[in-house]
Design a protein around this motif. Structure first.
Motif, PDB file in Angstrom:
ATOM      1  N   GLY A   1       0.798  -1.308   0.357  1.00 33.69           N
ATOM      2  CA  GLY A   1      -0.034  -0.251  -0.316  1.00 33.69           C
ATOM      3  C   GLY A   1       0.975   1.085   0.189  1.00 33.69           C
ATOM      4  N   THR A   2       2.173   1.419   0.816  1.00 28.17           N
ATOM      5  CA  THR A   2       2.900   2.066   1.204  1.00 28.17           C
ATOM      6  C   THR A   2       3.205   2.684  -0.778  1.00 28.17           C
ATOM      7  OG1 THR A   2       3.088   2.149   3.149  1.00 28.17           O
ATOM      8  CG2 THR A   2       5.163   3.394   1.528  1.00 28.17           C
ATOM      9  N   ALA A   8       0.787   3.898  -3.070  1.00 25.34           N
ATOM     10  CA  ALA A   8       0.404   5.705  -2.876  1.00 25.34           C
ATOM     11  C   ALA A   8       1.783   6.225  -3.368  1.00 25.34           C
ATOM     12  CB  ALA A   8      -0.278   5.441  -1.123  1.00 25.34           C
ATOM     13  N   LEU A   9       2.468   6.241  -2.703  1.00 24.41           N
ATOM     14  CA  LEU A   9       3.150   6.893  -3.500  1.00 24.41           C
ATOM     15  C   LEU A   9       3.315   6.867  -4.682  1.00 24.41           C
ATOM     16  CD1 LEU A   9       6.019   8.819  -2.905  1.00 24.41           C
ATOM     17  CD2 LEU A   9       7.482   6.585  -2.613  1.00 24.41           C
ATOM     18  N   ARG A  68       1.772   6.205  -7.062  1.00 23.70           N
ATOM     19  CA  ARG A  68      -0.546   7.359  -7.169  1.00 23.70           C
ATOM     20  C   ARG A  68       0.322   8.942  -7.213  1.00 23.70           C
ATOM     21  NH1 ARG A  68      -2.472   2.912  -4.971  1.00 23.70           N
ATOM     22  NH2 ARG A  68      -3.462   1.763  -6.580  1.00 23.70           N
ATOM     23  N   ALA A  69       0.464   8.925  -6.317  1.00 22.62           N
ATOM     24  CA  ALA A  69       0.797  10.362  -6.348  1.00 22.62           C
ATOM     25  C   ALA A  69       1.872  10.940  -6.924  1.00 22.62           C
ATOM     26  CB  ALA A  69       1.630  10.545  -4.374  1.00 22.62           C
ATOM     27  N   HIS A  77       7.413   6.368   4.565  1.00 19.14           N
ATOM     28  CA  HIS A  77       6.247   6.981   4.386  1.00 19.14           C
ATOM     29  C   HIS A  77       5.118   7.754   4.234  1.00 19.14           C
ATOM     30  CE1 HIS A  77       6.366   2.563   5.264  1.00 19.14           C
ATOM     31  NE2 HIS A  77       6.539   2.209   6.578  1.00 19.14           N
ATOM     32  N   ALA A  96       5.021  10.598   1.530  1.00 15.65           N
ATOM     33  CA  ALA A  96       5.115  11.246   0.222  1.00 15.65           C
ATOM     34  C   ALA A  96       4.918  12.238  -0.480  1.00 15.65           C
ATOM     35  CB  ALA A  96       3.892   9.957   0.518  1.00 15.65           C
TER      36      ALA A  96
END
Length: 876
Positions: A301-302, A305-306, A308-309, A388, A390
């Motif tokens: 997930g980390t 998420a990074l 997508r950021a 963690h 971003a």
């Protein structure tokens, strides 16, 4: 390379060599495996192991690497050139390899008559697709006979490059060296003296990786190696890893390479010297790279998420895991190889920050958009305390402090680099961000950036991204606003609102001299279906660019001009423009434009009947277009392959190729080309018995033709309805309507196809006298257009009506049949009936009849008598 030459034994690979020897000696027709695989990462001695295996083999052995020029059948030619005694023998064997006998026939022609032979193929996934497919088919063939049965195959590849070998093939994986073997490599024959303390540090940091160890020794100064000068913090530096892993990272798809860099940053930076009880200790390693993984993990997930950021696509994750470059256990991702993590992190740092320390622009991208030149990568920022988070991985303060104009121009430069030779949606994103950064400070440059973003999204076939790029500022006016409004209306299928503003842009192009504005006016003309105006405007843009010596604009202009000539049916002109555009694209390093030029040349070759040229150009277009997301070039290339099949009389295969292109949704073809390919699909589908699919496509085409955005559409729609007409009189009426519409559209090639289809329908309605006129007219038009494949079919149909249709087929034409068709043709030529052939080959009579009709169409024959004469002539 023969078995009498070769390098010394690779360090620490005695076990692998013994295992290979046992597998290869057990291979053959008496049992065992014919194919043995070797997998090893960058610098792990894969090529050296193959060379030593070839040297130790008791019989003849040859080592063949990936050809430098990747064109159709280049790998097969390189292999046969290594085996054949002369160039002429290699060429003869190459023809056999492309025939029904395949690789087995080619090997039987060039290999000696006794004893086993070892063929070592290095980097097989980098060979051309034709050669890989031929080898895969040969390896899958059961019960080999003759010379091919005595061949042992040893094939190798790096991680991330799957091998097209049988599932049963044994795999030998190269592990990291044990410490004694690594120490022996360190004290190798290059004569360097490495001090004791430095040697131990090198052994710790290299962690048993032979390539990293050798490259580090090569790059360190002699004084540092001897211990007389201060040593750097890391003996295994970033430049060493870039040199070792650059090829692997450069061969990955762009999205996968970027995602790998993001995961590397999310995993933290345990980059100190490796612990002494780590990879060279006695404990077994965890991963396939032979190193421990605990320190190189992050939560899935980390990492996502990074990604997508940072706007990095995450779809490539499963492919990276399947290739062994990442390992997934539950909710965690791990790098099995810490060196790969460091190299991927370096690449990710450049992609995200876009600048070197000090605020200088990033290095230009390398060939084909494979990213920066890895040896010059800056070191990865320390993220040990930023895991963690971003929000802390954005641009550094030096980048944020720059003016919007400076950032916008840098993004423009990145966009141009990606548009020339990288993923086209990367270019779209860079141009879109550049337009935002330039904003009101530089309105002209911002407008250009928006239109370039739209052009990149158009090449990718992304309608939503096109519409987003056309969302202009309220201050936009004149032809700029008219172009945006017209395109937006066309993309949202409102042609009534698109005509007036786009026509204003086309009319305004008459007084323009700036090439980019002429290009814009030509694009508007193409959307309106006015191909004559489009060709005229693009021709003027070409002349202006040449006069101003703007070489970087030439490939783009010639790309648009070639497409306009294609739409007009002027295939020779389209081919001339595409060939010139291909030369200009190569000279300026614009690989994406070269892909489009190859696709146009494939379409031209499909019309002229040059099947090998069509396949070659299409493969080059697809090799660039697929990884870079060039949906327009990919659709044109696939369409070219289908048209080549239609021209050769292979209607069923053509329909199968075209069906995905004309289908709706994201898996279909390019949105601007989908409807243009429907008439070809309908013709092939009707000829292959798929009338339901053809009828559905025709009804959708009728709705699109009513918009009036394609001048030949009414004639082609009438032809589709004629092909689907159940009664002869209805078909005659629709063919007449199609020919009347063709007179207004002016596309001679499409008119010839309608005449040909009309003549074929009349002949099958048992009206040979009436069929001769349309068929003769079609033949003349095909010959004038140099469409030899279509001309062959027209001659065959003319002969079937009892008229003199031209040249008779040559006996060599039998080689163009499929193996099943050849068997059926020989049996029929020997006097067997369809039922007798069916019983002999365990087929149904209906299947035999289907194949026989294909034989007649391919060979331009009309009776069994002609087939018997042709087979007898071929037998001599």
């Amino acid at each position: 390379m023969t078995s009498g030459t070769g390098p010394p034994a690779p360090y620490g690979r005695d076990c692998e060599l013994a295992l290979l020897a046992g597998l290869l000696h057990a291979a053959g027709p008496d049992g065992g495996e014919r194919v043995v695989c070797v997998a090893g990462g960058p610098g792990e001695g894969r090529s050296g192991l193959l060379a030593r295996a070839a040297r130790d083999f008791p019989g003849p052995a040859h080592l063949v690497g990936a050809p430098g020029r990747r064109v159709p059948w280049s790998g097969t030619r390189a292999l046969l050139a290594a085996l054949a005694p002369s160039g002429a023998a290699a060429r003869r064997a190459g023809r056999l390899a492309r025939g029904p006998g395949g690789v087995a026939a080619a090997l039987a022609a060039v290999l000696p008559g006794r004893g086993p032979v070892l063929l070592c193929l290095d980097d097989l996934p980098l060979w051309d697709a034709h050669s890989r497919a031929a080898l895969a088919a040969h390896w899958r063939a059961p019960d080999p006979r003759g010379a091919a049965a005595r061949v042992r195959w040893l094939v190798a590849a790096a991680p991330g490059r799957p091998l097209p070998v049988p599932e049963r093939a044994p795999l030998v994986r190269l592990e990291r060296l044990a410490r004694p073997a690594a120490r022996a490599l360190l004290a190798g024959p290059d004569g360097r003296r490495v001090g004791g303390a430095v040697a131990e540090r090198l052994l710790d940091e290299a962690a048993g990786h032979p390539g990293v160890l050798a490259e580090a020794v090569r790059r360190l100064p002699p004084a540092v190696l001897a211990g007389t000068a201060p040593a750097p913090v890391r003996l295994v530096g970033d430049d060493t890893l870039a040199a070792v892993y650059g090829g692997l990272l450069g061969a990955l798809p762009a999205d996968g390479r970027r995602l790998l860099g993001v995961v590397a940053r999310a995993c933290g930076t345990p980059d100190g010297p490796y612990e002494p009880d780590g990879p060279c200790a006695a404990d077994p390693p965890d991963g396939p790279y032979g190193v421990r993984e605990e320190a190189y993990r992050t939560e899935v997930g980390t990492a996502l998420a990074l990604a997508r950021a940072l706007r990095v696509p995450v779809e490539a994750l499963d492919g990276l895991v399947a290739a062994g470059l990442l390992r997934r256990r539950g909710d965690e991702l791990a790098f099995p190889d810490p060196f790969l993590r460091r190299a991927a992190g370096l690449l990710g740092a450049v992609r995200e920050e876009g600048a070197k320390p000090g605020g200088h622009p990033a290095e230009p991208t390398g060939p084909a958009g494979c990213g920066p030149s890895l040896p010059s990568l800056p070191s990865l920022p320390d993220a040990r305390h930023e895991r963690h988070r971003a929000d802390r991985l954005g641009p550094p303060p030096a980048v944020r402090a720059r003016s919007g104009a400076a950032r916008g121009r840098e993004l423009l430069a990145r966009g141009f680099a990606a548009l020339a030779g990288g993923p086209v949606m990367d270019a779209h994103e860079s141009f879109a961000q550049a337009a935002k950064a330039l904003g009101e400070r530089c309105p002209a440059e911002a407008a250009d950036a928006r239109f370039l973003a739209m052009e990149a999204a158009w090449a990718a076939g992304d309608v939503g991204a096109c519409l987003a790029a056309l969302d202009l500022a309220p201050a936009a006016r004149g032809t700029e606003r008219a172009f945006a409004e017209g395109l937006r209306a066309a993309l949202t299928i409102r042609p009534d609102r698109a005509r007036t503003p786009l026509a204003r842009v086309v009319a305004g192009g008459a007084g323009r001299e700036e090439p980019r504005l002429l290009l814009r006016a030509g694009a508007a003309a193409l959307v309106l279906g006015d191909v004559a105006a489009a060709a005229r405007l693009h021709g003027r843009a070409l002349a202006r660019a040449r006069a101003e010596r703007r070489a970087s604009l030439l490939p783009r202009i010639l790309e648009h001009l070639a497409y306009a000539e294609l739409r007009a049916g002027r295939y020779s002109r389209a081919g001339h423009a595409a060939r010139e555009g291909l030369r200009a694209a190569r000279a300026t390093g614009q690989h994406n434009s070269a892909a489009h030029q190859h696709a146009v040349l494939a379409l031209v070759a499909s019309v002229t009947g040059d099947g090998p040229a069509a396949a070659g150009h299409a493969e080059r277009a697809l090799a660039i277009g697929r990884p870079h997301g060039l949906a327009q070039a990919v659709t044109l290339a696939e369409w070219a392959l289908a048209r080549a099949d239609s021209g050769a009389g292979l209607a069923e295969r053509a329909a199968a190729r075209l069906a995905p292109l004309v289908g709706p949704g994201p898996r279909g073809g390019h949105f601007a080309l989908r409807m243009l390919a429907v008439p070809c699909f309908v013709e092939a589908a009707v000829a292959s018995g798929q009338e339901a699919e053809a009828r559905a496509a025709t009804e959708e085409y009728a709705r699109w033709a009513a918009y009036g955005l394609d001048r030949p559409a009414p004639a082609q729609l009438a032809r589709c309805r004629a092909l689907l007409a159940p009664r002869g009189e209805e078909a005659r009426r629709w063919f007449g309507e199609a020919l009347r519409c063709h007179e207004e559209s002016g596309n001679d090639f499409e008119r010839a196809r309608t005449l040909f289809a009309y003549g074929v329908r009349l002949r099958r309605l048992r009206r040979p006298g009436e069929a001769r006129g349309p068929l003769r007219d079609a033949l003349v038009a095909f010959e004038r257009a140099a469409a030899e494949g279509w001309a062959r079919q027209a001659r065959a149909e003319l002969r079937a009506t009892g008229a003199a249709g031209g040249r008779a087929p040559e006996p060599a034409a039998l080689a163009s049949l499929t193996p099943q068709q050849q068997r059926i043709a020989r049996l029929v030529a020997d006097g067997a009936t369809n039922r007798e052939v069916a019983a002999r080959l365990s087929l149904s009579p209906r299947t035999v009849d289907h194949h026989l009709r294909g034989v007649y169409a391919r060979l331009q024959l009309r009776s069994r008598v002609e087939l018997s004469a042709l087979v007898a002539e071929a037998r001599g």
